[in-house]
Design a protein around this motif. Structure first.
Motif, PDB file in Angstrom:
ATOM      1  N   TYR A 161     -17.423  32.517 -60.849  1.00  0.00           N
ATOM      2  CA  TYR A 161     -16.658  32.954 -62.024  1.00  0.00           C
ATOM      3  C   TYR A 161     -16.314  34.444 -61.978  1.00  0.00           C
ATOM      4  CZ  TYR A 161     -18.113  28.479 -64.028  1.00  0.00           C
ATOM      5  OH  TYR A 161     -18.319  27.147 -64.256  1.00  0.00           O
ATOM      6  N   THR A 162     -16.754  35.138 -60.939  1.00  0.00           N
ATOM      7  CA  THR A 162     -16.493  36.578 -60.865  1.00  0.00           C
ATOM      8  C   THR A 162     -15.262  36.868 -60.005  1.00  0.00           C
ATOM      9  OG1 THR A 162     -17.960  36.854 -58.957  1.00  0.00           O
ATOM     10  CG2 THR A 162     -18.934  37.150 -61.135  1.00  0.00           C
ATOM     11  N   THR A 163     -14.627  37.988 -60.282  1.00  0.00           N
ATOM     12  CA  THR A 163     -13.496  38.451 -59.478  1.00  0.00           C
ATOM     13  C   THR A 163     -13.954  39.622 -58.616  1.00  0.00           C
ATOM     14  OG1 THR A 163     -12.747  40.107 -61.077  1.00  0.00           O
ATOM     15  CG2 THR A 163     -11.969  37.838 -61.405  1.00  0.00           C
ATOM     16  N   LYS A 164     -13.041  40.145 -57.800  1.00  0.00           N
ATOM     17  CA  LYS A 164     -13.372  41.297 -56.955  1.00  0.00           C
ATOM     18  C   LYS A 164     -13.643  42.547 -57.786  1.00  0.00           C
ATOM     19  CE  LYS A 164     -10.767  39.707 -52.921  1.00  0.00           C
ATOM     20  NZ  LYS A 164      -9.634  39.976 -52.004  1.00  0.00           N
ATOM     21  N   VAL A 165     -13.132  42.556 -59.007  1.00  0.00           N
ATOM     22  CA  VAL A 165     -13.321  43.722 -59.884  1.00  0.00           C
ATOM     23  C   VAL A 165     -14.691  43.700 -60.549  1.00  0.00           C
ATOM     24  CG1 VAL A 165     -12.379  44.986 -61.861  1.00  0.00           C
ATOM     25  CG2 VAL A 165     -10.838  43.798 -60.298  1.00  0.00           C
ATOM     26  N   ASP A 166     -15.186  42.520 -60.888  1.00  0.00           N
ATOM     27  CA  ASP A 166     -16.451  42.382 -61.615  1.00  0.00           C
ATOM     28  C   ASP A 166     -17.627  42.896 -60.774  1.00  0.00           C
ATOM     29  OD1 ASP A 166     -14.988  41.134 -63.627  1.00  0.00           O
ATOM     30  OD2 ASP A 166     -15.336  39.140 -62.803  1.00  0.00           O
ATOM     31  N   ILE A 167     -18.712  43.262 -61.468  1.00  0.00           N
ATOM     32  CA  ILE A 167     -19.913  43.797 -60.810  1.00  0.00           C
ATOM     33  C   ILE A 167     -21.093  42.868 -61.077  1.00  0.00           C
ATOM     34  CG2 ILE A 167     -21.485  45.764 -60.613  1.00  0.00           C
ATOM     35  CD1 ILE A 167     -18.610  46.400 -59.815  1.00  0.00           C
ATOM     36  N   ALA A 168     -21.869  42.570 -60.037  1.00  0.00           N
ATOM     37  CA  ALA A 168     -23.085  41.768 -60.193  1.00  0.00           C
ATOM     38  C   ALA A 168     -24.204  42.449 -59.410  1.00  0.00           C
ATOM     39  CB  ALA A 168     -22.865  40.347 -59.685  1.00  0.00           C
ATOM     40  N   TYR A 169     -25.365  42.619 -60.046  1.00  0.00           N
ATOM     41  CA  TYR A 169     -26.476  43.257 -59.335  1.00  0.00           C
ATOM     42  C   TYR A 169     -27.818  42.734 -59.822  1.00  0.00           C
ATOM     43  CZ  TYR A 169     -27.092  46.516 -63.326  1.00  0.00           C
ATOM     44  OH  TYR A 169     -27.310  47.078 -64.560  1.00  0.00           O
ATOM     45  N   ARG A 170     -28.832  42.934 -58.976  1.00  0.00           N
ATOM     46  CA  ARG A 170     -30.189  42.495 -59.293  1.00  0.00           C
ATOM     47  C   ARG A 170     -30.920  43.643 -59.969  1.00  0.00           C
ATOM     48  NH1 ARG A 170     -33.781  38.910 -55.139  1.00  0.00           N
ATOM     49  NH2 ARG A 170     -35.191  38.012 -56.715  1.00  0.00           N
ATOM     50  N   MET A 171     -31.344  43.420 -61.205  1.00  0.00           N
ATOM     51  CA  MET A 171     -32.033  44.468 -61.951  1.00  0.00           C
ATOM     52  C   MET A 171     -33.502  44.563 -61.567  1.00  0.00           C
ATOM     53  SD  MET A 171     -30.444  44.466 -65.747  1.00  0.00           S
ATOM     54  CE  MET A 171     -30.948  46.168 -65.906  1.00  0.00           C
ATOM     55  N   SER A 172     -34.119  43.383 -61.361  1.00  0.00           N
ATOM     56  CA  SER A 172     -35.519  43.314 -60.955  1.00  0.00           C
ATOM     57  C   SER A 172     -35.701  41.957 -60.287  1.00  0.00           C
ATOM     58  CB  SER A 172     -36.441  43.476 -62.168  1.00  0.00           C
ATOM     59  OG  SER A 172     -36.232  42.420 -63.096  1.00  0.00           O
ATOM     60  N   GLY A 173     -36.943  41.551 -60.071  1.00  0.00           N
ATOM     61  CA  GLY A 173     -37.189  40.286 -59.371  1.00  0.00           C
ATOM     62  C   GLY A 173     -36.437  39.091 -59.913  1.00  0.00           C
ATOM     63  N   ASP A 174     -36.541  38.834 -61.221  1.00  0.00           N
ATOM     64  CA  ASP A 174     -35.952  37.629 -61.818  1.00  0.00           C
ATOM     65  C   ASP A 174     -34.800  37.944 -62.770  1.00  0.00           C
ATOM     66  OD1 ASP A 174     -38.050  36.385 -60.519  1.00  0.00           O
ATOM     67  OD2 ASP A 174     -39.315  36.267 -62.304  1.00  0.00           O
TER      68      ASP A 174
ATOM     69  N   GLN B  61     -27.185  50.980 -57.323  1.00  0.00           N
ATOM     70  CA  GLN B  61     -25.760  50.917 -56.997  1.00  0.00           C
ATOM     71  C   GLN B  61     -24.988  50.162 -58.082  1.00  0.00           C
ATOM     72  OE1 GLN B  61     -24.343  52.501 -54.598  1.00  0.00           O
ATOM     73  NE2 GLN B  61     -22.271  51.676 -54.761  1.00  0.00           N
ATOM     74  N   GLY B  62     -25.593  49.087 -58.593  1.00  0.00           N
ATOM     75  CA  GLY B  62     -24.944  48.292 -59.629  1.00  0.00           C
ATOM     76  C   GLY B  62     -24.677  49.085 -60.892  1.00  0.00           C
ATOM     77  N   GLU B  63     -25.642  49.911 -61.300  1.00  0.00           N
ATOM     78  CA  GLU B  63     -25.465  50.697 -62.516  1.00  0.00           C
ATOM     79  C   GLU B  63     -24.399  51.777 -62.345  1.00  0.00           C
ATOM     80  OE1 GLU B  63     -29.367  51.993 -63.649  1.00  0.00           O
ATOM     81  OE2 GLU B  63     -29.770  50.123 -64.738  1.00  0.00           O
ATOM     82  N   ILE B  64     -24.304  52.344 -61.134  1.00  0.00           N
ATOM     83  CA  ILE B  64     -23.253  53.331 -60.862  1.00  0.00           C
ATOM     84  C   ILE B  64     -21.874  52.685 -60.991  1.00  0.00           C
ATOM     85  CG2 ILE B  64     -22.188  54.744 -59.055  1.00  0.00           C
ATOM     86  CD1 ILE B  64     -25.052  55.230 -57.973  1.00  0.00           C
ATOM     87  N   LEU B  65     -21.720  51.514 -60.372  1.00  0.00           N
ATOM     88  CA  LEU B  65     -20.434  50.810 -60.396  1.00  0.00           C
ATOM     89  C   LEU B  65     -20.122  50.263 -61.790  1.00  0.00           C
ATOM     90  CD1 LEU B  65     -20.756  48.897 -57.002  1.00  0.00           C
ATOM     91  CD2 LEU B  65     -19.293  50.870 -57.495  1.00  0.00           C
TER      92      LEU B  65
END
Length: 289
Positions: free
Chosen positions: A73-86, A18-22
């Motif tokens: 430090y992120t806004t509603k526009v920014d994207i944050a996602y977990r790529m793998s475990g760490d 989902q993170g990569e799509i966004l």
């Protein structure tokens, strides 16, 4: 089930898919609007050892603590996602490389101090990549950020590294022009972008202060008469937070009392409208040298 495919259960961030799509969508938006798009990758340095010794649940608590600090430090526009475990990715919209690097370094210091408090070595390595003329595809940016992250690991961990192309792109000086006349802003933006500067624009003082808060601006050029906040108030607000950033005031007002007042408040120069573009070039160059 659907929610779990969108969000990571442990951190509440997006899953990788989902993170990569966004992220792809957000960076396309940044490109279209001629805004900065910055990709930050972080990889925790010692989590495998911590997970083995203290358990995965304890390791997840550490990860959540540090990731929560990034969220500030992120806004509603920014994207944050977990790529793998760490490993985690943060995509910042309309922020420059200097600002993102500073954020990463601040959170890294937070992680190290947190580790000292609980008696465990905690840190992360990170790589940063940005949109450039040669590199506007998300996959290409990801490859560059991974390369910078690999260098951070090789240099001994707990490092923040910016990829070479992004360094070249962002060595340009950041100018902020503030004016409620859209035509003047358009002319100034076009002129100084062609001269190799990174150009930010604001139509009023409040918008200018938001840009100054989120971006590393090197010089401000502002009109005196502004909506919502006049030039005096803007200068005063800037100087309360930053005593060094050069400020040039543009104004049709030739009265010496106005000129003296703005200079006394902290402006570095005062240019009377109508002004010569060549003269403004000279004033800007002089303050940046």
């Amino acid at each position: 089930m659907l929610k779990n495919t969108v969000y990571d259960i442990s951190t509440g961030l997006y899953t990788r898919r989902q993170g990569e799509i966004l992220a792809t969508s957000l960076l396309a938006k940044a490109k279209e609007e001629e805004k900065d798009g910055i990709l930050l990758l972080i990889d925790f340095d010692y989590m495998s050892e911590i997970n083995k010794k203290l358990g995965v649940s304890f390791g997840n608590r550490i990860i959540n603590k540090v990731v929560s600090e990034f969220k500030k430090y992120t806004t509603k526009v920014d994207i944050a996602y977990r790529m793998s475990g760490d490993e985690f990715a943060f995509i910042f919209y309309d922020r420059d490389v200097k600002w993102v690097k500073n954020v990463a370094e601040e959170v890294l210091n937070f992680a190290i101090k947190y580790g000292e408090e609980i008696g465990h070595k905690i840190s992360f390595s990170s790589g940063i990549s940005s949109i450039t003329k040669e590199k506007e595809d998300y996959k290409d940016m990801l490859l560059k950020a991974r390369g910078a992250l690999a260098i951070a690991k090789m240099e001994g961990r707990a490092k923040v590294v910016v990829d070479v192309d992004s360094v070249k792109q962002n060595n340009a000086i950041n100018l902020l022009f503030v004016d409620d006349d859209r035509i003047i802003l358009s002319i100034l933006k076009s002129r100084y972008k062609n001269k190799g500067y990174n150009v930010y624009t604001a139509s009023d003082g409040l918008e200018a202060l938001e840009i100054l808060k989120s971006s590393d601006i090197d010089l401000v050029v502002t009109d005196y008469y502004l909506k919502l906040m006049n030039g005096d108030e803007l200068i005063k607000n800037i100087r309360e937070k930053n005593s060094k950033i050069p400020i040039i005031v543009l104004s049709s007002q030739k009265n010496e009392d106005y000129i003296k007042r703005t200079l006394d408040l902290g402006a570095d120069d005062y240019v009377v409208k109508p002004f010569s573009p060549v003269e403004l070039d000279s004033r800007i160059k002089k303050l940046l040298d």
